[in-house]
Design a protein around this motif. Sequence first.
Motif, PDB file in Angstrom:
ATOM      1  N   PRO A  65      38.802  48.920  27.459  1.00  0.00           N
ATOM      2  CA  PRO A  65      38.297  50.105  28.180  1.00  0.00           C
ATOM      3  C   PRO A  65      36.829  49.976  28.584  1.00  0.00           C
ATOM      4  O   PRO A  65      36.433  50.440  29.659  1.00  0.00           O
ATOM      5  CB  PRO A  65      38.486  51.253  27.190  1.00  0.00           C
ATOM      6  N   VAL A  66      36.033  49.341  27.726  1.00  0.00           N
ATOM      7  CA  VAL A  66      34.622  49.145  28.071  1.00  0.00           C
ATOM      8  C   VAL A  66      34.511  48.229  29.294  1.00  0.00           C
ATOM      9  O   VAL A  66      33.752  48.510  30.229  1.00  0.00           O
ATOM     10  CB  VAL A  66      33.844  48.562  26.869  1.00  0.00           C
ATOM     11  N   LEU A  67      35.271  47.155  29.294  1.00  0.00           N
ATOM     12  CA  LEU A  67      35.264  46.244  30.433  1.00  0.00           C
ATOM     13  C   LEU A  67      35.822  46.917  31.682  1.00  0.00           C
ATOM     14  O   LEU A  67      35.295  46.732  32.788  1.00  0.00           O
ATOM     15  CB  LEU A  67      36.066  44.985  30.095  1.00  0.00           C
ATOM     16  N   ALA A  68      36.868  47.720  31.528  1.00  0.00           N
ATOM     17  CA  ALA A  68      37.480  48.391  32.675  1.00  0.00           C
ATOM     18  C   ALA A  68      36.534  49.406  33.295  1.00  0.00           C
ATOM     19  O   ALA A  68      36.565  49.625  34.515  1.00  0.00           O
ATOM     20  CB  ALA A  68      38.774  49.070  32.249  1.00  0.00           C
ATOM     21  N   ALA A  69      35.694  50.028  32.491  1.00  0.00           N
ATOM     22  CA  ALA A  69      34.745  51.003  33.032  1.00  0.00           C
ATOM     23  C   ALA A  69      33.676  50.334  33.886  1.00  0.00           C
ATOM     24  O   ALA A  69      33.124  50.953  34.791  1.00  0.00           O
ATOM     25  CB  ALA A  69      34.085  51.776  31.891  1.00  0.00           C
ATOM     26  N   ARG A  70      33.402  49.079  33.617  1.00  0.00           N
ATOM     27  CA  ARG A  70      32.350  48.371  34.353  1.00  0.00           C
ATOM     28  C   ARG A  70      32.868  47.582  35.549  1.00  0.00           C
ATOM     29  O   ARG A  70      32.068  47.089  36.338  1.00  0.00           O
ATOM     30  CB  ARG A  70      31.622  47.418  33.408  1.00  0.00           C
ATOM     31  N   VAL A  71      34.185  47.416  35.649  1.00  0.00           N
ATOM     32  CA  VAL A  71      34.765  46.609  36.725  1.00  0.00           C
ATOM     33  C   VAL A  71      35.273  47.533  37.832  1.00  0.00           C
ATOM     34  O   VAL A  71      36.193  48.320  37.603  1.00  0.00           O
ATOM     35  CB  VAL A  71      35.918  45.736  36.180  1.00  0.00           C
ATOM     36  N   PRO A  72      34.706  47.439  39.016  1.00  0.00           N
ATOM     37  CA  PRO A  72      35.210  48.264  40.126  1.00  0.00           C
ATOM     38  C   PRO A  72      36.357  47.538  40.843  1.00  0.00           C
ATOM     39  O   PRO A  72      36.482  46.321  40.774  1.00  0.00           O
ATOM     40  CB  PRO A  72      33.996  48.392  41.041  1.00  0.00           C
ATOM     41  N   GLY A  73      37.166  48.282  41.507  1.00  0.00           N
ATOM     42  CA  GLY A  73      38.206  47.682  42.341  1.00  0.00           C
ATOM     43  C   GLY A  73      39.575  47.725  41.689  1.00  0.00           C
ATOM     44  O   GLY A  73      39.722  47.581  40.481  1.00  0.00           O
ATOM     45  N   LEU A  74      40.589  47.917  42.550  1.00  0.00           N
ATOM     46  CA  LEU A  74      41.960  48.024  42.084  1.00  0.00           C
ATOM     47  C   LEU A  74      42.492  46.699  41.562  1.00  0.00           C
ATOM     48  O   LEU A  74      43.163  46.650  40.528  1.00  0.00           O
ATOM     49  CB  LEU A  74      42.855  48.542  43.217  1.00  0.00           C
ATOM     50  N   TRP A  75      42.209  45.588  42.247  1.00  0.00           N
ATOM     51  CA  TRP A  75      42.767  44.298  41.838  1.00  0.00           C
ATOM     52  C   TRP A  75      42.198  43.838  40.499  1.00  0.00           C
ATOM     53  O   TRP A  75      42.873  43.158  39.738  1.00  0.00           O
ATOM     54  CB  TRP A  75      42.530  43.244  42.910  1.00  0.00           C
ATOM     55  N   LEU A  80      43.249  42.799  34.887  1.00  0.00           N
ATOM     56  CA  LEU A  80      42.922  43.147  33.511  1.00  0.00           C
ATOM     57  C   LEU A  80      44.172  43.592  32.752  1.00  0.00           C
ATOM     58  O   LEU A  80      44.369  43.225  31.590  1.00  0.00           O
ATOM     59  CB  LEU A  80      41.869  44.253  33.507  1.00  0.00           C
ATOM     60  N   SER A  81      45.037  44.342  33.402  1.00  0.00           N
ATOM     61  CA  SER A  81      46.282  44.793  32.771  1.00  0.00           C
ATOM     62  C   SER A  81      47.188  43.616  32.426  1.00  0.00           C
ATOM     63  O   SER A  81      47.774  43.571  31.343  1.00  0.00           O
ATOM     64  CB  SER A  81      47.024  45.763  33.686  1.00  0.00           C
ATOM     65  N   VAL A  82      47.307  42.680  33.338  1.00  0.00           N
ATOM     66  CA  VAL A  82      48.145  41.500  33.089  1.00  0.00           C
ATOM     67  C   VAL A  82      47.533  40.644  31.976  1.00  0.00           C
ATOM     68  O   VAL A  82      48.243  40.141  31.097  1.00  0.00           O
ATOM     69  CB  VAL A  82      48.327  40.686  34.385  1.00  0.00           C
ATOM     70  N   ALA A  83      46.225  40.503  31.986  1.00  0.00           N
ATOM     71  CA  ALA A  83      45.557  39.697  30.965  1.00  0.00           C
ATOM     72  C   ALA A  83      45.733  40.299  29.577  1.00  0.00           C
ATOM     73  O   ALA A  83      45.924  39.574  28.592  1.00  0.00           O
ATOM     74  CB  ALA A  83      44.071  39.562  31.297  1.00  0.00           C
ATOM     75  N   VAL A  84      45.706  41.620  29.481  1.00  0.00           N
ATOM     76  CA  VAL A  84      45.888  42.270  28.178  1.00  0.00           C
ATOM     77  C   VAL A  84      47.297  42.030  27.654  1.00  0.00           C
ATOM     78  O   VAL A  84      47.491  41.743  26.466  1.00  0.00           O
ATOM     79  CB  VAL A  84      45.580  43.782  28.278  1.00  0.00           C
ATOM     80  N   GLN A  85      48.286  42.112  28.528  1.00  0.00           N
ATOM     81  CA  GLN A  85      49.666  41.863  28.091  1.00  0.00           C
ATOM     82  C   GLN A  85      49.835  40.421  27.613  1.00  0.00           C
ATOM     83  O   GLN A  85      50.504  40.160  26.614  1.00  0.00           O
ATOM     84  CB  GLN A  85      50.656  42.171  29.227  1.00  0.00           C
ATOM     85  N   CYS A  86      49.232  39.482  28.310  1.00  0.00           N
ATOM     86  CA  CYS A  86      49.284  38.081  27.873  1.00  0.00           C
ATOM     87  C   CYS A  86      48.575  37.904  26.536  1.00  0.00           C
ATOM     88  O   CYS A  86      49.019  37.127  25.688  1.00  0.00           O
ATOM     89  CB  CYS A  86      48.661  37.177  28.937  1.00  0.00           C
TER      90      CYS A  86
END
Length: 104
Positions: A65-75, A80-86
């Motif tokens: 969540p900390v990383l997601a708050a700092r990363v703009p953009g849909l892609w 990030l979602s795919v990387a977390v699942q992996c």
Amino acid sequence: MTGGRRVVVSRRPPVLAGRGTPCPPGDLPGGPPGGPPGVPAIVGLQLRQALRTVGAVAGLLVGVPVLAARVPGLWAWVALSVAVQCAWVGLSLLQLRRAERLER
């Protein structure tokens, strides 16, 4: 009998302590000095390994969540979602392999 398939046992299973003859010294908790570790030692090692895995999972749960708050953009969110699942799959496989290795 239910008509199940018979299974051939190659050797006789060990007798449990308190039911017949006692267990051999190698099967006692803690194991003999200089011999293979007993059940409590293996459980302790696996517990420490599991705590390391829990720490990694906690790091992911806090860090994403900390990383997601700092990363703009849909892609970036999709990646990030795919990387977390992996990462979840990788952590689970790593935990399984290490726990099995500690049992040997």
